[in-house]
Motif scaffolding. Structure first.
Motif, PDB file in Angstrom:
ATOM      1  N   TRP A  47       6.417  -8.198  -5.297  1.00  0.00           N
ATOM      2  CA  TRP A  47       5.311  -8.968  -5.857  1.00  0.00           C
ATOM      3  C   TRP A  47       4.161  -8.970  -4.865  1.00  0.00           C
ATOM      4  N   CYS A  48       2.941  -9.023  -5.398  1.00  0.00           N
ATOM      5  CA  CYS A  48       1.789  -9.436  -4.609  1.00  0.00           C
ATOM      6  C   CYS A  48       1.427 -10.845  -5.091  1.00  0.00           C
ATOM      7  N   PRO A  49       0.583 -11.576  -4.354  1.00  0.00           N
ATOM      8  CA  PRO A  49       0.212 -12.919  -4.808  1.00  0.00           C
ATOM      9  C   PRO A  49      -0.445 -12.886  -6.191  1.00  0.00           C
ATOM     10  N   ALA A  50      -0.135 -13.858  -7.010  1.00  0.00           N
ATOM     11  CA  ALA A  50      -0.735 -13.938  -8.341  1.00  0.00           C
ATOM     12  C   ALA A  50      -2.252 -14.019  -8.258  1.00  0.00           C
ATOM     13  N   GLU A  51      -2.770 -14.614  -7.188  1.00  0.00           N
ATOM     14  CA  GLU A  51      -4.208 -14.780  -7.025  1.00  0.00           C
ATOM     15  C   GLU A  51      -4.943 -13.456  -6.857  1.00  0.00           C
ATOM     16  N   TRP A  52      -4.213 -12.382  -6.581  1.00  0.00           N
ATOM     17  CA  TRP A  52      -4.857 -11.076  -6.420  1.00  0.00           C
ATOM     18  C   TRP A  52      -5.427 -10.555  -7.733  1.00  0.00           C
ATOM     19  N   ALA A  53      -5.120 -11.198  -8.835  1.00  0.00           N
ATOM     20  CA  ALA A  53      -5.722 -10.810 -10.110  1.00  0.00           C
ATOM     21  C   ALA A  53      -7.217 -11.095 -10.136  1.00  0.00           C
ATOM     22  N   ALA A  54      -7.714 -11.935  -9.225  1.00  0.00           N
ATOM     23  CA  ALA A  54      -9.128 -12.318  -9.222  1.00  0.00           C
ATOM     24  C   ALA A  54     -10.004 -11.342  -8.450  1.00  0.00           C
ATOM     25  N   GLU A  55      -9.413 -10.527  -7.556  1.00  0.00           N
ATOM     26  CA  GLU A  55     -10.183  -9.598  -6.729  1.00  0.00           C
ATOM     27  C   GLU A  55      -9.362  -8.330  -6.515  1.00  0.00           C
ATOM     28  N   PRO A  56     -10.041  -7.213  -6.174  1.00  0.00           N
ATOM     29  CA  PRO A  56      -9.327  -5.931  -6.080  1.00  0.00           C
ATOM     30  C   PRO A  56      -8.261  -5.850  -4.993  1.00  0.00           C
ATOM     31  N   HIS A  57      -8.544  -6.382  -3.783  1.00  0.00           N
ATOM     32  CA  HIS A  57      -7.589  -6.323  -2.673  1.00  0.00           C
ATOM     33  C   HIS A  57      -7.099  -4.889  -2.416  1.00  0.00           C
ATOM     34  N   SER A  58      -8.029  -3.946  -2.434  1.00  0.00           N
ATOM     35  CA  SER A  58      -7.665  -2.521  -2.381  1.00  0.00           C
ATOM     36  C   SER A  58      -6.910  -2.153  -1.117  1.00  0.00           C
ATOM     37  N   ASP A  59      -7.414  -2.558   0.048  1.00  0.00           N
ATOM     38  CA  ASP A  59      -6.759  -2.187   1.303  1.00  0.00           C
ATOM     39  C   ASP A  59      -5.369  -2.801   1.404  1.00  0.00           C
ATOM     40  N   GLU A  60      -5.266  -4.070   1.005  1.00  0.00           N
ATOM     41  CA  GLU A  60      -3.952  -4.723   1.060  1.00  0.00           C
ATOM     42  C   GLU A  60      -2.956  -4.054   0.112  1.00  0.00           C
ATOM     43  N   LEU A  61      -3.442  -3.594  -1.054  1.00  0.00           N
ATOM     44  CA  LEU A  61      -2.557  -2.918  -2.005  1.00  0.00           C
ATOM     45  C   LEU A  61      -2.055  -1.594  -1.438  1.00  0.00           C
ATOM     46  N   GLU A  62      -2.917  -0.878  -0.732  1.00  0.00           N
ATOM     47  CA  GLU A  62      -2.484   0.383  -0.134  1.00  0.00           C
ATOM     48  C   GLU A  62      -1.413   0.128   0.935  1.00  0.00           C
ATOM     49  N   ALA A  63      -1.606  -0.917   1.723  1.00  0.00           N
ATOM     50  CA  ALA A  63      -0.605  -1.259   2.737  1.00  0.00           C
ATOM     51  C   ALA A  63       0.706  -1.678   2.072  1.00  0.00           C
ATOM     52  N   TYR A  64       0.597  -2.424   0.976  1.00  0.00           N
ATOM     53  CA  TYR A  64       1.784  -2.830   0.200  1.00  0.00           C
ATOM     54  C   TYR A  64       2.507  -1.587  -0.310  1.00  0.00           C
ATOM     55  N   ALA A  65       1.749  -0.622  -0.848  1.00  0.00           N
ATOM     56  CA  ALA A  65       2.363   0.601  -1.371  1.00  0.00           C
ATOM     57  C   ALA A  65       3.074   1.372  -0.257  1.00  0.00           C
ATOM     58  N   ASP A  66       2.498   1.361   0.938  1.00  0.00           N
ATOM     59  CA  ASP A  66       3.165   2.003   2.070  1.00  0.00           C
ATOM     60  C   ASP A  66       4.540   1.379   2.302  1.00  0.00           C
ATOM     61  N   ARG A  67       4.626   0.055   2.151  1.00  0.00           N
ATOM     62  CA  ARG A  67       5.909  -0.623   2.387  1.00  0.00           C
ATOM     63  C   ARG A  67       6.916  -0.290   1.291  1.00  0.00           C
ATOM     64  N   VAL A  68       6.448  -0.186   0.054  1.00  0.00           N
ATOM     65  CA  VAL A  68       7.352   0.211  -1.032  1.00  0.00           C
ATOM     66  C   VAL A  68       7.927   1.602  -0.761  1.00  0.00           C
ATOM     67  N   ILE A  69       7.036   2.536  -0.460  1.00  0.00           N
ATOM     68  CA  ILE A  69       7.476   3.910  -0.223  1.00  0.00           C
ATOM     69  C   ILE A  69       8.369   3.965   1.013  1.00  0.00           C
ATOM     70  N   GLY A  70       8.038   3.178   2.038  1.00  0.00           N
ATOM     71  CA  GLY A  70       8.880   3.120   3.220  1.00  0.00           C
ATOM     72  C   GLY A  70      10.272   2.598   2.905  1.00  0.00           C
ATOM     73  N   GLY A  71      10.355   1.633   1.983  1.00  0.00           N
ATOM     74  CA  GLY A  71      11.664   1.117   1.575  1.00  0.00           C
ATOM     75  C   GLY A  71      12.507   2.183   0.907  1.00  0.00           C
ATOM     76  N   TYR A  72      11.902   2.975   0.029  1.00  0.00           N
ATOM     77  CA  TYR A  72      12.633   4.075  -0.608  1.00  0.00           C
ATOM     78  C   TYR A  72      12.994   5.149   0.415  1.00  0.00           C
ATOM     79  N   ALA A  73      12.103   5.379   1.399  1.00  0.00           N
ATOM     80  CA  ALA A  73      12.374   6.401   2.407  1.00  0.00           C
ATOM     81  C   ALA A  73      13.579   6.051   3.268  1.00  0.00           C
ATOM     82  N   GLU A  74      13.919   4.768   3.369  1.00  0.00           N
ATOM     83  CA  GLU A  74      15.143   4.386   4.068  1.00  0.00           C
ATOM     84  C   GLU A  74      16.377   4.880   3.327  1.00  0.00           C
ATOM     85  N   LEU A  75      16.223   5.118   2.032  1.00  0.00           N
ATOM     86  CA  LEU A  75      17.327   5.584   1.201  1.00  0.00           C
ATOM     87  C   LEU A  75      17.275   7.089   0.981  1.00  0.00           C
ATOM     88  N   ALA A  76      16.041   7.633   0.903  1.00  0.00           N
ATOM     89  CA  ALA A  76      15.817   9.058   0.672  1.00  0.00           C
ATOM     90  C   ALA A  76      14.767   9.519   1.687  1.00  0.00           C
TER      91      ALA A  76
END
Length: 544
Positions: A416-445
């Motif tokens: 999840w990201c904060p529900a409040e992120w629906a009010a603004e783009p938060h582009s940089d934070e989303l990219e960092a979040y995506a890095d963590r998602v992909i990093g989590g999968y990379a621990e498995l693959a």
């Protein structure tokens, strides 16, 4: 310009298209007004990378389930291109090299898989499946019902309530108790009652939190799990899910073709700015730019906050109804990540980049229920999850139409990201979040990060601004206990009608909504036709 129709449908998402198809089938001269350049809404297939137009992704919604066979038959969707590949097993790997696969229709293999973690749970799993199947027998038909207006003093509403009660007169106290528990319990508590293995509980908890602003410890998530487990893709398997050939946009395209074949007109780039109301009755719509389309019947398939708080003057509506819509909860914290891959993930637990069975289903990043819960708690406290939960799929393992041979696209539905992120783009934070998602999968693959050719990250702000998903909520409103059945989206107005005569609602915020199912569109037209028959007692006419 001034055009006249029998019916105007606001919104060309899949529910709006279903409503238009049924209206046209009933003989109504119908027009659909879609704000975007294409129909389908969140059920869309796109080529998001300009330098790689040959790569297509199911941009938001990503798997098919819950659409009733009635709709598939009535609209002849197979003839119009609807084809679904049943998904493979749920798959969860762990960094230490263990993995679990759960199949929709193979009890023997499921027993073998679960026994690796708990023989006791392996023996309990068939009883769980049977219990869930019994609840589906109760809850499944409810999806095809119009909720009665509980508490209404009108004789017709009381009669509807009595009919519903009579249908379920044979339920015993145990079944009623099970349904009550399902509606009020957390998925964590429910699974604790059944199983001991954290690995199995993590796998089964996933459906309880998909698209939901709630972690697995939240009351009501047991029902969310059931909601995602009582449908099928037309192959008769309870809880079956599948990949539509051509992506989710192909589903919307098939319904679009059906609607136009039946006589409906579909207009894109036609945003509705205002719904015309005269003396408490809908009279049509005004498009951006001033064009008016007149009709005695308007069906809205867009989010209720858009319809009732933006497109209609609030003075036209009862104050209590406006307050209910203002309070309507529509949070999500969902982030969709689409990847183009040069090769398939090579899981430590199941090595190889060749197509394996584990690549063909849902590939989870959900190491335990505590892992999922912590991801939600991070967002609830105002920060994006440090270790996000993800429901991933690789549809190109089964659907070869989305990309060239040898490449794949991977769809990650993450939270999840904060529900409040629906009010603004938060582009940089989303990219960092995506890095963590992909990093989590990379621990498995471990090869995953190096296999990524392109990626797209879509947060709740973009979902709301571009697709009308207020708060980024894929259900047009949370599937919490106080927002179900006769409360969806407001008490007294769950029957697809609204306080405005001639205005009906068919969005996913109505009963049956949630997932690409078409139920709200189908039910809205069913109620429209019932109302027409009531106004013409004894008439068998179907024309307009």
């Amino acid at each position: 310009m001034d055009a006249r129709y029998d019916a105007v449908v606001v919104g060309g998402g899949h529910n709006g298209l279903v409503a238009a198809a049924y209206l046209a089938k009933a003989g109504a001269r119908t027009v659909v007004c879609e704000a975007r350049h294409k129909t389908g809404g969140a059920a869309t297939t796109d080529a998001p990378w300009p330098d790689a137009p040959e790569l297509k992704v199911t941009r938001l919604s990503y798997v098919m389930s819950l659409m009733p066979p009635t709709i598939l038959r009535d609209l002849d969707l197979a003839r119009h291109g609807y084809k679904v590949h049943p998904m493979g097993p749920y798959y969860q790997a762990w960094p230490d090299g263990r993995s679990l696969k759960l199949h929709a229709d193979d009890a023997r293999r499921n027993h073998e898989q679960v026994a690796k973690f708990s023989p006791k749970d392996a023996d309990a799993l068939p009883r769980w499946d049977a219990w869930l199947g019994g609840l589906a027998d109760v809850l499944g038909p409810l999806l095809m019902d119009t909720p009665p207006a509980l508490g209404s003093r009108r004789w017709s509403d009381r009669l509807d309530t009595l009919r519903l009660a009579w249908r379920y007169r044979g339920l015993d106290t145990r079944t009623v108790g099970d349904v009550t528990r399902l509606m009020t319990m957390s998925i964590s508590d429910l699974l604790d009652d059944w199983f001991e293995s954290e690995e199995l509980k993590a796998a089964l908890a996933i459906n309880g939190v998909i698209g939901t602003w709630a972690g697995p410890d939240e009351p009501g998530t047991a029902y969310v799990m059931a909601h995602h487990s009582i449908g099928d893709i037309g192959d008769g398997h309870l809880g079956g899910w599948g990949f539509p050939e051509g992506g989710m946009g192909a589903v919307a395209d098939a319904i679009h073709r059906s609607a136009t074949a039946l006589g409906a007109t579909v207009r894109t780039n036609a945003p509705v700015e205002r719904i015309l109301v005269d003396n408490g009755r809908a009279r049509g719509v005004v498009l951006r730019g001033g064009e008016e389309l007149h009709a005695p019947l308007v069906v809205t398939a867009v989010h209720p906050k858009i319809t009732f708080l933006t497109q209609i003057d609030r003075a036209e509506l009862p104050a209590e109804f406006v307050a209910d819509i203002e309070r309507w909860k529509t949070r999500s914290g969902v982030v969709k990540i689409n990847l183009a891959l040069a090769e398939l993930p090579n899981f430590t637990a199941d090595p190889g980049t060749g197509v394996g069975e584990h690549h063909s289903g849902a590939i989870e990043l959900a190491l335990s229920t505590a892992y999922i819960e912590q991801a939600f708690q991070d967002a609830k406290q105002g920060r994006a999850s440090a270790r996000p939960f993800s429901d991933g799929v690789i549809p190109t393992v089964l659907d070869k139409t989305l990309c060239p041979e040898g490449m794949h696209v991977m769809s990650l539905f993450t939270q999840w990201c904060p529900a409040e992120w629906a009010a603004e783009p938060h582009s940089d934070e989303l990219e960092a979040y995506a890095d963590r998602v992909i990093g989590g999968y990379a621990e498995l693959a471990p090869n995953l990060e190096g296999a990524i050719l392109h990626r797209e990250v879509i947060g709740p702000y973009q979902m709301e601004q571009e697709y009308g998903l207020v708060g980024g909520n894929i259900f047009h409103g949370e599937l919490s206990a106080e927002q179900l059945f006769h409360m969806r989206p407001a008490p007294g107005y769950a029957g697809y009608r609204t306080p405005i005569a001639g205005l009906y609602q068919a969005s996913s915020a109505t009963h049956g909504g949630g997932g690409v199912c078409g139920i709200p569109g189908h039910h809205a037209v069913r109620e429209i036709l019932r109302d027409r028959r009531r106004r013409r007692p004894g008439s068998r006419r179907t024309g307009w």
